[in-house]
Design an enzyme around this catalytic site. Structure first.
Site, PDB file in Angstrom:
ATOM      1  N   LEU A  46       1.368   4.975   0.098  1.00  0.00           N
ATOM      2  CA  LEU A  46       0.837   6.316   0.354  1.00  0.00           C
ATOM      3  C   LEU A  46       1.976   7.285   0.694  1.00  0.00           C
ATOM      4  O   LEU A  46       2.120   8.341   0.087  1.00  0.00           O
ATOM      5  CB  LEU A  46      -0.180   6.260   1.507  1.00  0.00           C
ATOM      6  CG  LEU A  46      -0.870   7.569   1.859  1.00  0.00           C
ATOM      7  CD1 LEU A  46      -1.752   8.060   0.715  1.00  0.00           C
ATOM      8  CD2 LEU A  46      -1.730   7.413   3.124  1.00  0.00           C
TER       9      LEU A  46
ATOM     10  N   LEU B  64      -6.702   3.255   6.221  1.00  0.00           N
ATOM     11  CA  LEU B  64      -5.851   3.410   7.409  1.00  0.00           C
ATOM     12  C   LEU B  64      -6.661   3.214   8.690  1.00  0.00           C
ATOM     13  O   LEU B  64      -6.170   2.619   9.655  1.00  0.00           O
ATOM     14  CB  LEU B  64      -5.177   4.787   7.405  1.00  0.00           C
ATOM     15  CG  LEU B  64      -4.093   4.960   6.328  1.00  0.00           C
ATOM     16  CD1 LEU B  64      -3.628   6.408   6.266  1.00  0.00           C
ATOM     17  CD2 LEU B  64      -2.909   4.041   6.581  1.00  0.00           C
TER      18      LEU B  64
ATOM     19  N   ARG C 176      14.446 -14.492  39.225  1.00  0.00           N
ATOM     20  CA  ARG C 176      15.721 -13.781  39.424  1.00  0.00           C
ATOM     21  C   ARG C 176      15.852 -13.361  40.895  1.00  0.00           C
ATOM     22  O   ARG C 176      14.959 -12.682  41.435  1.00  0.00           O
ATOM     23  CB  ARG C 176      15.748 -12.545  38.527  1.00  0.00           C
ATOM     24  CG  ARG C 176      16.905 -11.606  38.772  1.00  0.00           C
ATOM     25  CD  ARG C 176      18.185 -12.149  38.220  1.00  0.00           C
ATOM     26  NE  ARG C 176      19.281 -11.185  38.327  1.00  0.00           N
ATOM     27  CZ  ARG C 176      20.535 -11.483  38.039  1.00  0.00           C
ATOM     28  NH1 ARG C 176      20.859 -12.705  37.633  1.00  0.00           N
ATOM     29  NH2 ARG C 176      21.482 -10.580  38.150  1.00  0.00           N
TER      30      ARG C 176
ATOM     31  N   GLY D  15       4.697  12.644   4.616  1.00  0.00           N
ATOM     32  CA  GLY D  15       4.312  11.522   5.471  1.00  0.00           C
ATOM     33  C   GLY D  15       2.981  11.790   6.142  1.00  0.00           C
ATOM     34  O   GLY D  15       1.926  11.325   5.698  1.00  0.00           O
TER      35      GLY D  15
ATOM     36  N   GLU E 235       0.876   4.523  10.441  1.00  0.00           N
ATOM     37  CA  GLU E 235      -0.605   4.575  10.562  1.00  0.00           C
ATOM     38  C   GLU E 235      -1.035   5.781  11.394  1.00  0.00           C
ATOM     39  O   GLU E 235      -1.993   5.697  12.168  1.00  0.00           O
ATOM     40  CB  GLU E 235      -1.141   3.292  11.212  1.00  0.00           C
ATOM     41  CG  GLU E 235      -0.650   2.033  10.569  1.00  0.00           C
ATOM     42  CD  GLU E 235      -1.494   1.605   9.400  1.00  0.00           C
ATOM     43  OE1 GLU E 235      -2.565   2.195   9.186  1.00  0.00           O
ATOM     44  OE2 GLU E 235      -1.054   0.694   8.690  1.00  0.00           O
TER      45      GLU E 235
ATOM     46  N   PHE F   1       0.871  -1.180   0.000  1.00  0.00           N
ATOM     47  CA  PHE F   1       0.000   0.000   0.000  1.00  0.00           C
ATOM     48  C   PHE F   1       0.903   1.223   0.000  1.00  0.00           C
ATOM     49  O   PHE F   1       1.589   1.487   0.998  1.00  0.00           O
ATOM     50  CB  PHE F   1      -0.859  -0.050   1.261  1.00  0.00           C
ATOM     51  CG  PHE F   1      -1.887   1.029   1.425  1.00  0.00           C
ATOM     52  CD1 PHE F   1      -3.166   0.877   0.899  1.00  0.00           C
ATOM     53  CD2 PHE F   1      -1.603   2.181   2.151  1.00  0.00           C
ATOM     54  CE1 PHE F   1      -4.142   1.843   1.096  1.00  0.00           C
ATOM     55  CE2 PHE F   1      -2.572   3.158   2.352  1.00  0.00           C
ATOM     56  CZ  PHE F   1      -3.846   2.987   1.823  1.00  0.00           C
TER      57      PHE F   1
ATOM     58  N   ALA G 163      -6.866  -0.445   9.243  1.00  0.00           N
ATOM     59  CA  ALA G 163      -5.598  -1.047   9.690  1.00  0.00           C
ATOM     60  C   ALA G 163      -5.263  -0.619  11.117  1.00  0.00           C
ATOM     61  O   ALA G 163      -4.757  -1.414  11.919  1.00  0.00           O
ATOM     62  CB  ALA G 163      -4.471  -0.654   8.738  1.00  0.00           C
ATOM     63  N   ARG G 164      -5.559   0.623  11.441  1.00  0.00           N
ATOM     64  CA  ARG G 164      -5.274   1.106  12.808  1.00  0.00           C
ATOM     65  C   ARG G 164      -6.069   0.334  13.841  1.00  0.00           C
ATOM     66  O   ARG G 164      -5.613   0.113  14.958  1.00  0.00           O
ATOM     67  CB  ARG G 164      -5.672   2.591  12.923  1.00  0.00           C
ATOM     68  CG  ARG G 164      -4.703   3.519  12.290  1.00  0.00           C
ATOM     69  CD  ARG G 164      -5.302   4.905  12.152  1.00  0.00           C
ATOM     70  NE  ARG G 164      -4.411   5.733  11.370  1.00  0.00           N
ATOM     71  CZ  ARG G 164      -4.807   6.774  10.656  1.00  0.00           C
ATOM     72  NH1 ARG G 164      -6.074   7.124  10.630  1.00  0.00           N
ATOM     73  NH2 ARG G 164      -3.928   7.474   9.989  1.00  0.00           N
TER      74      ARG G 164
HETATM   75  C1  LIG Z   1       8.458   0.371   9.450  1.00  0.00           C
HETATM   76  C2  LIG Z   1       7.514   1.289   8.767  1.00  0.00           C
HETATM   77  C3  LIG Z   1       6.579   0.772   7.866  1.00  0.00           C
HETATM   78  C4  LIG Z   1       5.719   1.635   7.159  1.00  0.00           C
HETATM   79  N1  LIG Z   1       4.830   1.107   6.249  1.00  0.00           N
HETATM   80  C5  LIG Z   1       4.113   1.951   5.454  1.00  0.00           C
HETATM   81  C6  LIG Z   1       3.296   1.450   4.381  1.00  0.00           C
HETATM   82  O1  LIG Z   1       3.162   0.237   4.207  1.00  0.00           O
HETATM   83  N2  LIG Z   1       2.668   2.341   3.560  1.00  0.00           N
HETATM   84  C7  LIG Z   1       2.788   3.682   3.721  1.00  0.00           C
HETATM   85  O2  LIG Z   1       2.216   4.421   2.919  1.00  0.00           O
HETATM   86  N3  LIG Z   1       3.553   4.207   4.726  1.00  0.00           N
HETATM   87  C8  LIG Z   1       4.211   3.372   5.593  1.00  0.00           C
HETATM   88  N4  LIG Z   1       4.999   3.882   6.597  1.00  0.00           N
HETATM   89  C9  LIG Z   1       5.164   5.325   6.706  1.00  0.00           C
HETATM   90  C10 LIG Z   1       4.427   5.943   7.898  1.00  0.00           C
HETATM   91  O3  LIG Z   1       3.058   5.892   7.690  1.00  0.00           O
HETATM   92  C11 LIG Z   1       4.968   7.378   8.054  1.00  0.00           C
HETATM   93  O4  LIG Z   1       6.282   7.265   8.557  1.00  0.00           O
HETATM   94  C12 LIG Z   1       4.111   8.232   8.978  1.00  0.00           C
HETATM   95  O5  LIG Z   1       2.902   8.571   8.367  1.00  0.00           O
HETATM   96  C13 LIG Z   1       4.823   9.535   9.410  1.00  0.00           C
HETATM   97  O6  LIG Z   1       5.352  10.192   8.321  1.00  0.00           O
HETATM   98  P1  LIG Z   1       6.882  10.684   8.345  1.00  0.00           P
HETATM   99  O7  LIG Z   1       7.733   9.545   8.766  1.00  0.00           O
HETATM  100  O8  LIG Z   1       7.159  11.300   7.007  1.00  0.00           O
HETATM  101  O9  LIG Z   1       6.966  11.752   9.480  1.00  0.00           O
HETATM  102  P2  LIG Z   1       6.581  13.319   9.377  1.00  0.00           P
HETATM  103  O10 LIG Z   1       5.204  13.473   8.818  1.00  0.00           O
HETATM  104  O11 LIG Z   1       7.694  14.052   8.712  1.00  0.00           O
HETATM  105  O12 LIG Z   1       6.527  13.714  10.912  1.00  0.00           O
HETATM  106  C14 LIG Z   1       7.708  13.931  11.711  1.00  0.00           C
HETATM  107  C15 LIG Z   1       7.263  14.421  13.096  1.00  0.00           C
HETATM  108  O13 LIG Z   1       6.556  15.662  12.952  1.00  0.00           O
HETATM  109  C16 LIG Z   1       5.292  15.547  13.573  1.00  0.00           C
HETATM  110  N5  LIG Z   1       4.323  16.402  12.865  1.00  0.00           N
HETATM  111  C17 LIG Z   1       4.052  16.459  11.541  1.00  0.00           C
HETATM  112  N6  LIG Z   1       3.087  17.331  11.291  1.00  0.00           N
HETATM  113  C18 LIG Z   1       2.706  17.838  12.496  1.00  0.00           C
HETATM  114  C19 LIG Z   1       1.718  18.777  12.935  1.00  0.00           C
HETATM  115  N7  LIG Z   1       0.867  19.365  12.079  1.00  0.00           N
HETATM  116  N8  LIG Z   1       1.630  19.055  14.262  1.00  0.00           N
HETATM  117  C20 LIG Z   1       2.425  18.443  15.155  1.00  0.00           C
HETATM  118  N9  LIG Z   1       3.376  17.546  14.825  1.00  0.00           N
HETATM  119  C21 LIG Z   1       3.501  17.254  13.497  1.00  0.00           C
HETATM  120  C22 LIG Z   1       4.937  14.082  13.463  1.00  0.00           C
HETATM  121  O14 LIG Z   1       3.916  13.722  14.381  1.00  0.00           O
HETATM  122  C23 LIG Z   1       6.280  13.444  13.755  1.00  0.00           C
HETATM  123  O15 LIG Z   1       6.493  13.433  15.137  1.00  0.00           O
HETATM  124  C24 LIG Z   1       5.808   3.030   7.372  1.00  0.00           C
HETATM  125  C25 LIG Z   1       6.719   3.534   8.319  1.00  0.00           C
HETATM  126  C26 LIG Z   1       7.548   2.689   9.008  1.00  0.00           C
HETATM  127  C27 LIG Z   1       8.528   3.241  10.006  1.00  0.00           C
END
Ligand SMILES: Cc1cc2nc3c(=O)[nH]c(=O)nc-3n(C[C@H](O)[C@H](O)[C@H](O)COP(=O)(O)OP(=O)(O)OC[C@H]3O[C@@H](n4cnc5c(N)ncnc54)[C@H](O)[C@@H]3O)c2cc1C
Length: 394
Positions: A141, A249, A278, A147, A373, A139, A252-253
């Site tokens: 996205l 989502l 222990r 993100g 998620e 999937f 899945a959540r």
């Molecule tokens: C092991 C793993 C598997 C995954 N599998 C999938 C998958 O199968 N498909 C898929 O599509 N994605 C997948 N993901 C991606 C995941 O959904 C994203 O990592 C997640 O949505 C967060 O996006 P980002 O990592 O870009 O963080 P960012 O969006 O860059 O966020 C970074 C930080 O900023 C904070 N932040 C952002 N905006 C705001 C706001 N407005 N106010 C306050 N805080 C904010 C966030 O909460 C976070 O703490 C996976 C991730 C991992 C680690």
């Protein structure tokens, strides 16, 4: 007539099994036995090596158990209740979050998207083989620069005659490199649409992401779409806009709300066993009040979390579950699960960092579960908006 209460069960201190029907218990036992035989004896090695060998065989076995697309109806899916699906997620994640992720992405993201938004032809083409675990789905996205805010995604699909042509890049995609089909979300002239992309299509590649320190027994990949040409009927007809992927989502959540409690249970059980055996200062460390306080607090949060998951499951089965309630559950249960795992780690002392015990593996896995998620902050914002009526996302 005096009523005699049943004996206290440390594994079920609130008597939550009373809420389960015999069929629910059968599902739980079947999945628990499978995970105990096929995952638990090997997962520490997989984790250390950073691989999930035999993923295709595992997927077929999960298909045979009915665990793929479990609550979906028809097309070879089990048509189980939401509560039964949740129990399966809990048992799988008690083994490892990577196995639950495989099942969540297959069933609740890729299959759910096709089941809910696909044409009859798409459903018939993909769902039976996906339910059987013969075809693995992913999937797409998340993108490198988008993100938490997927509405700003750059991957796009343009019409070229009757065809669609997709260009862009996705990242952090579970199952990506082993998938036979990818559900990819892209910008179009009509807003965000979903596409069913056979991964053998010219211009599609899925390099695996290495150097992860979490979810190491799980395949995570980039998706590269370089002029991928698809027929007109590759688009999911039922989804326009971000609501499509967001509803997947939510589904899945819901599984994560249960699954996180599986990881927590595994760590709790490990901590109880360790605390009883222990000895320090001439007695079991479980005999010290500070250790007992930790175990009592862990048990309270663990079983509150399971009760919350069960409540949401009943609402889902009744068709009354709201996305904000799923945010409530994911926010609470993943946060509490990681806390339980970290506390278990302290009880195990130095052994807590060893892969001989499950706690560090679960704790580091949950760092991903906390983020994917929807991050903790996103779910706080969802609830904040629901409570105040004010959107604080931007
Ligand atoms: C092991 C793993 C598997 C995954 N599998 C999938 C998958 O199968 N498909 C898929 O599509 N994605 C997948 N993901 C991606 C995941 O959904 C994203 O990592 C997640 O949505 C967060 O996006 P980002 O990592 O870009 O963080 P960012 O969006 O860059 O966020 C970074 C930080 O900023 C904070 N932040 C952002 N905006 C705001 C706001 N407005 N106010 C306050 N805080 C904010 C966030 O909460 C976070 O703490 C996976 C991730 C991992 C680690």
């Amino acid at each position: 007539m005096s009523v005699k209460s049943p004996p206290f069960d440390p594994a079920d201190p609130l008597g939550l099994d009373d809420l389960l029907e015999p069929e629910d218990l059968a599902v739980r036992d079947t999945v628990r036995t499978w995970a105990g035989d096929r995952v638990l004896p090997y997962v520490a090695d997989w984790y250390e090596k950073g691989e999930l060998p035999g993923i295709r065989e595992l997927a077929r076995e999960l298909g045979a158990l009915g665990a793929l697309g479990m609550p979906l109806g028809g097309y070879g899916c089990a048509g189980a209740s939401a509560v039964q699906y949740g129990l399966a997620c809990l048992e799988l994640e008690a083994a490892d979050s990577g196995i639950r992720s495989l099942v969540s992405v297959q069933g609740s993201l890729a299959m759910y998207a096709i089941h809910r938004f696909g044409s009859e032809e798409q459903k018939r083409q993909w769902l039976p083989e996906m339910a059987a675990g013969e075809v693995i789905g992913c999937f797409g996205l998340t993108e490198p620069d988008h993100g938490s805010d997927p509405a700003a995604m750059r991957t796009h699909a343009k019409r070229d005659g009757g065809d669609w042509v997709l260009d862009g890049r996705k990242t952090w995609i579970t199952n990506g490199s082993v998938a036979g089909v990818a559900v990819v979300w892209a910008q179009t002239d009509d807003g965000i649409r979903g596409f069913v992309v056979p991964t053998g299509s010219a211009g599609f590649s899925a390099p695996e992401i290495r150097h992860k320190w979490s979810l190491r027994a799980s395949v995570t990949s980039e998706l590269v779409l370089d002029g991928v040409r698809l027929p007109a009927d590759a688009v999911l007809p039922g989804a326009t806009g971000l609501r499509g992927p967001l509803s997947c989502l939510t589904h899945a959540r819901y599984g994560i709300v249960w699954g996180a409690m599986g990881a927590a249970r595994a760590c709790f059980e490990s901590a109880v066993g360790y605390a009883k055996s222990r000895e320090q200062f001439g007695r079991p460390i479980g005999g010290f009040q500070l250790t007992q306080a930790k175990l009592a607090d862990m048990a309270v949060e663990l079983h509150k979390g399971i009760l919350l998951a069960h409540h949401l499951g009943r609402r889902m089965d009744a068709g009354r579950l709201r996305p904000e309630q799923v945010s409530f559950g994911k926010l609470n249960n993943v946060r509490e699960a990681i806390d339980i795992c970290r506390t278990a780690r302290t009880i195990l002392g130095a052994n807590g960092i060893s892969l001989e015990y499950p706690v560090m593996r679960h704790a580091t896995n949950l760092e991903s579960v906390l983020t994917y998620e929807g991050t903790v902050e996103m779910h706080q914002l969802v609830l904040g908006k629901a409570l105040t009526g004010i959107d604080a996302f931007r």
